[in-house]
Design a protein around this motif. Structure first.
Motif: not given
Length: 204
Positions: A26, A29-31, A33, A36, A52
């Motif tokens: 997670y 994954s945020r990095k 997204h 961004r 991703s």
């Protein structure tokens, strides 16, 4: 190419802390997204999307213990018969079923089961039901389920052996664990197919 283990900064171990793996997934994954990269050039957006996608594949593979084992064996240069794309292509080209590795100790039981399955299919074709045959098939399924559970237990003990051999840089122990895992995965796959065949035959 970076391995799935390296993506999560993990050694190629088979015993994995899945909670820590999920947390790491997670965070990564945020990095990656899409939000961004919304204002970035199309090439950067495409690269992030590809990264991703690979991250998702890596997570799906490593969180599942069997998929993880099969992936590690592939890294070791071993493609199991069932997963072999070459075997799939050859079977499709010849119009035959894909070859299955049959464990020697199951040959007799598998032969007997196939005879019973043929009898059950013939009975169903004529709208008949054989209670004794159905009972025999259920007993066989129960036995194969037990053998699958035993194979799973044996496989789990090999995961620890592999990790210990890797950490100790013990090549002989690694090879022994690797070959034993291949045999067990083939056994598990064959048993799973037998259980599936019984289930199919028993369905009304």
């Amino acid at each position: 190419m970076t391995t799935y283990f390296a993506i999560f900064n993990l050694p190629p171990h088979l015993v994995v802390d899945t909670a820590a793996l999920e947390k790491s997934f997670y965070a990564l994954s945020r990095k990656l997204h899409p939000d961004r990269f919304a204002s970035r050039p199309p090439a950067e957006q495409a690269a992030a999307l590809a990264e991703s996608s690979r991250l998702n594949d890596a997570y799906r593979t490593l969180k599942d213990p069997i998929a993880r084992t099969e992936y590690l064996l592939k890294l070791e240069g071993i493609e199991l018969e069932e997963q072999s794309s070459a075997a799939t292509a050859a079977a499709r080209a010849s119009g035959t079923a894909k070859k299955q590795v049959v464990p020697e100790d199951l040959l007799e039981e598998a032969f007997e089961l196939n005879m019973q399955l043929e009898e059950m299919r013939a009975a169903k074709k004529f709208g008949e039901d054989d209670p004794q045959l159905r009972k025999d098939l259920l007993a066989a399924k129960s036995e194969f389920d037990a053998k699958m559970a035993a194979a799973q237990t044996d496989l789990e003990s090999l995961w620890s052996k592999w990790d210990a051999a890797l950490d100790a840089d013990d090549t002989a122990a690694k090879l022994a664990a690797r070959d034993a895992m291949v045999a067990l995965l083939n056994r598990r796959s064959y048993l799973r197919n037998l259980v599936r065949d019984v289930n199919d035959a028993l369905e009304a």
